[in-house]
Design a protein around this motif. Structure first.
Motif, PDB file in Angstrom:
ATOM      1  N   ILE A 287      -5.807  -8.181   0.777  1.00  0.00           N
ATOM      2  CA  ILE A 287      -5.228  -6.824   0.227  1.00  0.00           C
ATOM      3  C   ILE A 287      -6.755  -6.996   0.439  1.00  0.00           C
ATOM      4  O   ILE A 287      -7.894  -5.917   0.025  1.00  0.00           O
ATOM      5  CB  ILE A 287      -4.711  -6.481  -1.137  1.00  0.00           C
ATOM      6  CG1 ILE A 287      -3.319  -6.370  -0.658  1.00  0.00           C
ATOM      7  CG2 ILE A 287      -5.180  -5.412  -1.634  1.00  0.00           C
ATOM      8  CD1 ILE A 287      -2.464  -6.362  -1.860  1.00  0.00           C
TER       9      ILE A 287
ATOM     10  N   SER B 102      -6.758  -0.697   1.280  1.00  0.00           N
ATOM     11  CA  SER B 102      -6.100  -1.435   0.281  1.00  0.00           C
ATOM     12  C   SER B 102      -7.618  -1.485  -1.182  1.00  0.00           C
ATOM     13  O   SER B 102      -6.245  -1.422  -1.926  1.00  0.00           O
ATOM     14  CB  SER B 102      -5.283  -2.439   0.634  1.00  0.00           C
ATOM     15  OG  SER B 102      -3.774  -2.562   1.691  1.00  0.00           O
TER      16      SER B 102
ATOM     17  N   THR C 285       1.172  -1.542  -0.104  1.00  0.00           N
ATOM     18  CA  THR C 285       0.174   0.005  -0.313  1.00  0.00           C
ATOM     19  C   THR C 285       1.291   0.693   0.458  1.00  0.00           C
ATOM     20  O   THR C 285       0.860   2.862  -1.156  1.00  0.00           O
ATOM     21  CB  THR C 285      -0.758   0.219   1.010  1.00  0.00           C
ATOM     22  OG1 THR C 285      -1.959  -1.521   1.110  1.00  0.00           O
ATOM     23  CG2 THR C 285      -1.739   0.937   1.331  1.00  0.00           C
TER      24      THR C 285
END
Length: 312
Positions: free
Chosen positions: A256, A262, A224
């Motif tokens: 994620i 994210s 990220t």
């Protein structure tokens, strides 16, 4: 990886063993009931059917692989015209997938300007203090003490190797990369001295062993940070490619897709261990550079199998 073919082979072995045992028993006991002989023949017939099914599935797998490989160049042609790409390999990322992604970038007209291998120590909770100490000399803008060690490494990696607006890496970018390399946090192979406008992160394959949640969290923090360091205007495109067609449990891609922010910033592909998944990774990369994102593949929380074509 345990799949349908594995189960077929196992069943074949069981039936063969049973058939042999029955045949031996029959030869030693002439008075064995006729039903046992019938069962033995049925078992042999079952083995023959399973062998035929295994052969059929093998031929289908060969066909799918050949089809994907031969159509890839047509689908990829011109997708990344002169795009500058960095390939970042997380710990335990399969070398074959890293190579396949790099080759696909070239087929699409792009250039791999950097290949970076991230050391396992970066996400190791027991090495957190050492990682903080190694990154401490860096004065990367925006780097704060409140950041986790993995975030600091990702933030620094982005400064060292990525820029959407500039082409040639400056002296400070090179010095950041040198510091990270000297500390043993990354291993770098630079083909040319240019910034990357797109980053493809290749992650570890799915495993049958439980993965430490702290390690997966650190991986996602690093990935990220690669996207966030440059800010809105200069942020590179970032695609996380997981060779995870066997499942998402304990994987970076799975984490994620379940993590904010994210999930709304990074693009993911969960089938990067397949030729079609490598193509999808490149297409997702183009979409990222154009300012869009999505999650692609065959598993949980995928938006679609691949981005909508053509990508404009």
């Amino acid at each position: 990886m345990i799949n349908f073919r594995y189960h077929i082979v196992s069943l074949m072995a069981v039936f063969l063993a049973l058939a042999v045992g029955i045949a031996v028993g029959v030869s030693l006991s002439p008075s064995v009931d006729e039903s046992i002989l019938t069962q033995a023949q049925q078992d042999r017939d079952q083995v023959t059917a399973l062998r035929a099914e295994l052969d059929r599935r093998t031929r289908l797998d060969t066909y799918r692989s050949a089809y994907d490989q031969r159509t890839a160049s047509l689908v990829l042609a011109g997708q990344l015209p002169e795009y500058r790409v960095a390939v970042v390999a997380m710990p335990d990322a399969p070398g074959s997938v890293v190579t396949a992604v790099s080759d696909a970038v070239a087929t699409a007209g792009g250039r791999v300007v950097s290949e970076v291998k991230v050391a396992s120590e970066v996400a190791d909770p027991t090495q957190a203090a050492a990682v903080r100490e190694a990154v401490a000399p860096l004065a990367v803008p925006g780097l704060t003490d409140a950041m986790s060690p993995a975030t600091k490494v990702g933030w620094s990696l982005a400064r060292a190797f990525t820029s959407k607006q500039m082409t040639t890496r400056d002296d400070y970018a090179r010095s950041v990369g040198t510091t990270l390399t000297a500390a043993g946090l990354i291993d770098v192979r630079d083909d040319v001295d240019d910034y990357a406008q797109l980053v493809v992160v290749v992650t570890a394959a799915t495993t049958t062993q439980p993965v430490d949640a702290a390690v997966t969290t650190a991986d996602v923090e690093l990935q990220t940070a690669l996207k966030e360091q440059g800010g809105t205007a200069d942020a590179p495109g970032v695609v996380v490619a997981g060779p995870n067609s066997a499942g998402l449990t304990g994987t970076d891609v799975g984490a994620i897709r379940a993590t904010s922010p994210s999930a709304s910033e990074l693009s993911t592909v969960d089938v990067a261990d397949l030729p079609s998944g490598v193509v999808t990774t490149v297409l997702a990369g183009k979409e990222q550079v154009l300012g869009r994102q999505g999650h692609y593949g065959a598993l949980a929380r995928a938006d679609d199998a691949l981005p909508t074509l053509p990508i404009r």
